[in-house]
Design an enzyme around this catalytic site. Structure first.
Site, PDB file in Angstrom:
ATOM      1  N   VAL A 102       0.864  -1.177   0.000  1.00  0.00           N
ATOM      2  CA  VAL A 102       0.000   0.000   0.000  1.00  0.00           C
ATOM      3  C   VAL A 102       0.899   1.224   0.000  1.00  0.00           C
ATOM      4  O   VAL A 102       1.829   1.327   0.799  1.00  0.00           O
ATOM      5  CB  VAL A 102      -0.926   0.025   1.228  1.00  0.00           C
ATOM      6  CG1 VAL A 102      -1.811   1.264   1.203  1.00  0.00           C
ATOM      7  CG2 VAL A 102      -1.774  -1.239   1.296  1.00  0.00           C
ATOM      8  N   CYS A 103       0.644   2.139  -0.930  1.00  0.00           N
ATOM      9  CA  CYS A 103       1.353   3.421  -0.984  1.00  0.00           C
ATOM     10  C   CYS A 103       2.867   3.182  -1.076  1.00  0.00           C
ATOM     11  O   CYS A 103       3.333   2.405  -1.912  1.00  0.00           O
ATOM     12  CB  CYS A 103       0.971   4.256   0.234  1.00  0.00           C
ATOM     13  SG  CYS A 103       1.335   6.014   0.105  1.00  0.00           S
ATOM     14  N   THR A 104       3.652   3.819  -0.205  1.00  0.00           N
ATOM     15  CA  THR A 104       5.104   3.717  -0.293  1.00  0.00           C
ATOM     16  C   THR A 104       5.638   2.377   0.203  1.00  0.00           C
ATOM     17  O   THR A 104       6.862   2.173   0.198  1.00  0.00           O
ATOM     18  CB  THR A 104       5.777   4.853   0.491  1.00  0.00           C
ATOM     19  OG1 THR A 104       5.283   4.844   1.835  1.00  0.00           O
ATOM     20  CG2 THR A 104       5.481   6.206  -0.150  1.00  0.00           C
ATOM     21  N   THR A 122       2.886   3.229  -6.954  1.00  0.00           N
ATOM     22  CA  THR A 122       2.969   3.733  -5.592  1.00  0.00           C
ATOM     23  C   THR A 122       2.303   5.099  -5.583  1.00  0.00           C
ATOM     24  O   THR A 122       1.772   5.545  -6.603  1.00  0.00           O
ATOM     25  CB  THR A 122       4.433   3.813  -5.116  1.00  0.00           C
ATOM     26  OG1 THR A 122       4.468   4.151  -3.718  1.00  0.00           O
ATOM     27  CG2 THR A 122       5.233   4.858  -5.895  1.00  0.00           C
ATOM     28  N   ALA A 155      -1.568   2.613  -4.951  1.00  0.00           N
ATOM     29  CA  ALA A 155      -1.147   4.008  -4.825  1.00  0.00           C
ATOM     30  C   ALA A 155      -1.372   4.504  -3.396  1.00  0.00           C
ATOM     31  O   ALA A 155      -1.057   3.806  -2.442  1.00  0.00           O
ATOM     32  CB  ALA A 155      -1.882   4.850  -5.854  1.00  0.00           C
TER      33      ALA A 155
END
Length: 316
Positions: A102-104, A122, A155
């Site tokens: 998830v994300c970074t 990301t 992202a």
């Protein structure tokens, strides 16, 4: 059959990157007849650690992790974790059927060597950094989530919920996933190929040429914005311009023009009563059907649907 979902966290991980997907998986048991998931939280060493808002959570050691799905959450500068964390994630991932970030959290999968040669995404703010740090990854900066084989990446924070809903649909079927989306009061279900919103608005490119081009596009949305025109603004050859622009923005010139036109059109669609046909001409789409297709790619909704949503929010 109950599937185990393990979340990997670390000090100062992003709270919502954990809570959003975890809530989705947890609700799958509430809306169905039986609970399809067991949820666990792991860190490298186990024990208690603080998240991004200073709340302590209790975790198990990652070397105890043997789960069906391993999800690595994001946080501030996860690439600066010790090498032992990347190795622990790598070994846990080898034991899992499905791996996600998830994300970074994508930086942790990348640091563990799990994204080499794969497509990934990301948060848009980190997409260029991910691509530059790991050139062998095919970073798709404008995607909400990307699935490449058994590895999924998503992202920003809310995209983690989209990823979880997609996994729930794969595991439990459309009806359960849709019911979870209703419980969370989120759209069912933003497609993974939908673009992240407004990735170009806050970009600060390295070169003056790219900054000039982005500014020129914003001020001349209704003009012809071909590569030849834009490369002349940047004082570069078309080939050199296209290469530099893609490197600094993560977008092709054509996709950037479409995105900026769509963002300008969205404001007019939501805040004015101008006909969609008129707005399409004002921002350079000319054809309302072209604008409709661009809205679906960028926002997952048609102009008419976004206008209705905005109206409902103004007049509940």
């Amino acid at each position: 059959m109950t599937l185990s979902i393990g979340f990997f966290v670390y000090p100062n991980h992003q709270t919502l990157d954990l809570a959003g997907p975890m809530s989705a998986f947890g609700l799958a048991g509430r809306v169905g007849e039986t609970s399809p998931y067991e949820l666990h939280v792991f860190s490298e060493q186990g024990g208690r650690l603080e998240n991004s808002v200073g709340v302590e959570i209790t975790t198990r050691a990652l070397n105890e992790c043997s789960v069906d799905t391993l999800i690595v959450v994001g946080g501030g500068q996860p690439e600066k974790l010790p090498d032992s964390s990347f190795e622990a994630v790598k070994q846990a991932a080898y034991r899992a059927r499905r791996v996600a970030s998830v994300c970074t959290g994508a930086f942790i999968l990348a640091g563990a060597g799990l994204l080499s040669g794969r497509r990934a995404t990301t948060h848009w703010r980190g997409a260029l950094r991910l691509q530059q740090s790991y050139p062998d990854i095919h970073v798709e900066a404008d995607r909400i989530y990307v699935r490449d084989g058994h590895i999924w990446t998503s992202a920003g924070t809310s995209a983690g919920i989209d990823l979880a809903l997609a996994m729930i649909e794969e595991d439990c079927g459309h009806d359960i996933s849709q019911a979870v989306a209703r419980e969370l009061v989120v759209y069912y279900r933003r497609p993974g190929g939908q673009s992240q919103f407004s990735t170009l608005s806050d970009l600060e490119p390295d070169s003056d040429g790219t900054r000039l081009v982005l500014d020129y596009i914003r001020r001349h949305l209704d003009a012809s914005l071909t590569v030849d025109v834009l490369s002349s603004v940047a004082c570069q050859s078309p080939r050199q311009f296209t290469r530099i622009f893609k490197r600094e923005t993560g977008e092709t010139p054509a996709r950037a023009v479409e995105r900026l036109r769509a963002e300008a059109a969205r404001w007019r669609v939501e805040q004015t009563l101008k006909p969609v046909e008129t707005i399409a001409c004002l921002v350079g789409f000319n054809d309302p059907e072209r604008m409709r297709r661009a809205f679906l790619r960028c926002f997952g909704q048609t102009p008419q649907a976004l206008r209705r949503i905005a109206s409902d929010h103004r007049h509940p």
